[in-house]
Design an enzyme around this catalytic site. Sequence first.
Site, PDB file in Angstrom:
ATOM      1  CB  THR B  98      19.441  62.513   8.617  1.00 21.03           C
ATOM      2  OG1 THR B  98      20.667  61.922   9.049  1.00 21.03           O
ATOM      3  CG2 THR B  98      19.588  62.955   7.168  1.00 21.03           C
ATOM      4  CE  LYS B 173      23.379  60.620   7.149  1.00 18.03           C
ATOM      5  NZ  LYS B 173      22.575  60.353   8.333  1.00 18.03           N
ATOM      6  CE  LYS B 241      15.158  61.011   7.639  1.00 21.11           C
ATOM      7  NZ  LYS B 241      15.665  61.178   9.010  1.00 21.11           N
TER       8      LYS B 241
END
Lengths: 289, 289
Positions: B98, B173, B241
Amino acid sequence: MPKETIGFIGVGVMGGAMAGHLIDSGYSLNVYNRTREKSDGLVERGAVWRDSPGEVAAHSDIVITIVGYPKDVEEVYLGHGGIIERAAKGALLIDMTTSSPALAVRISERARERGAGACDAPVTGGDKGAREATLAILAGGEEVDFKRALPVFQAMGKKITHFGPAGCGQTAKLANQIIIAGTMLGVCEGLAFAKKLGIDPEKLLDCASSGSAGSWSLANYGPRILNGDFAPGFFIKHFVKDMKLARESAEGSGISLEGLRAALAQYEKAAEEGGGENGTQYLYKLYDK
Amino acid sequence: MPKETIGFIGVGVMGGAMAGHLIDSGYSLNVYNRTREKSDGLVERGAVWRDSPGEVAAHSDIVITIVGYPKDVEEVYLGHGGIIERAAKGALLIDMTTSSPALAVRISERARERGAGACDAPVTGGDKGAREATLAILAGGEEVDFKRALPVFQAMGKKITHFGPAGCGQTAKLANQIIIAGTMLGVCEGLAFAKKLGIDPEKLLDCASSGSAGSWSLANYGPRILNGDFAPGFFIKHFVKDMKLARESAEGSGISLEGLRAALAQYEKAAEEGGGENGTQYLYKLYDK
């Protein structure tokens, strides 16, 4: 033993359907509503119109209220000539409005002084749950009062939980709304982000729904959002009320809820921009500009 | 036609399980991992250890990466002697970390200059999904590259969606993570509110899960929270993150996400208080004090 006579105050979309189930279950009903016409269907089915909440209380064993805002609850119970003044000794008073836990405690105390019992019993499940008698009912009150209310609850709802003494039903409902508040923020922001960044929000909805981003809100409101359907299941103006009540309770207990704060701020903005009469999924429009 | 040789870079909890499924499906594997020991199990099963990402690329038709942070992605692809420099003409490069949509676009452009193809294909479904080959894979890249990658994806995941050109998998995502961010805020705040205000959070969880407050997060993390189990399914540090990447993408596109902002601030606070190595449900502890 003949069934107790029930007084029903507030027969709008929710209350009207709920009162109808009580008639179906064989209860005798007294009804009052601010806008009288909304009671017409119930009166045709045998309910007796009464001219005030106090009049309803004076003729009923059990009084159920489901009105708009805490100030309405306060007025119908504690106002001059209201329910508390007119209720018989031994009456049971059940407020099903989503309202303040502190107010539920006050009503319960005033009821006890008059020899009456009280429950707070807000619901979830919306107009569909009300129509289909599948509401979840989140109840607070003394055990004895809850037990007396239970068959009445069972006529209107499916999942019935007793959370503790007076106010606990309201507290549980507010906790439920806090969960929904965060979830709706995520749903609306995620879908708006997808659209803004140029990916197909339909594909995202399909993909996200089936995984760890899935929720009732995403499954139910996601498709409506993408179809531009912002009609109310649940009104923004009512959700704002609930979140304010939750904030008030949280602050009173020294717990700081930043997600709730963000959700309330965004929903207030949506309401200010004229969206208060829309459904809660209208929050999406705040981002999709 | 013999199957293409796959290079797999990053064989931690996720990558290790995913690479194992590729061996099961009959692919020849080259592997590299920063901590070499983590590749031992795969090497025992026939994978060939290579001493650097570039070495993996030089010996593979398809290169898959699933590493930690965007800076790691940047280094393995664009660094000196990295994947882009060493990949053969006609190679296909698939980043499943990701990471940043903008970085995915850069890698794709650099790959094309070298005559290679690229996909970004982050996953959802966690370690369980990786182990059981039930991951959802959210892919971006040219149609021809996606089609070539598809059988490889099918060996590792279940729901595979092509969202558009380079970067679109990452964008999808991040949208997914935005939805989860709001949902987790709601779940943790609602449960903490219930406990703080003195109602039984187990009863609330039971009641809320079955209604309009229900979500994957509530069903999966709610019980762990109430059992005091904060072990990572998904690490807070990784979620932080993801949310930072989402914020960066949102800001770059002029969309202001207040719920994401609140979730990120709260999760950063939880990480600062030493919770970064815990699972995302540890957010609850920020409120339960």
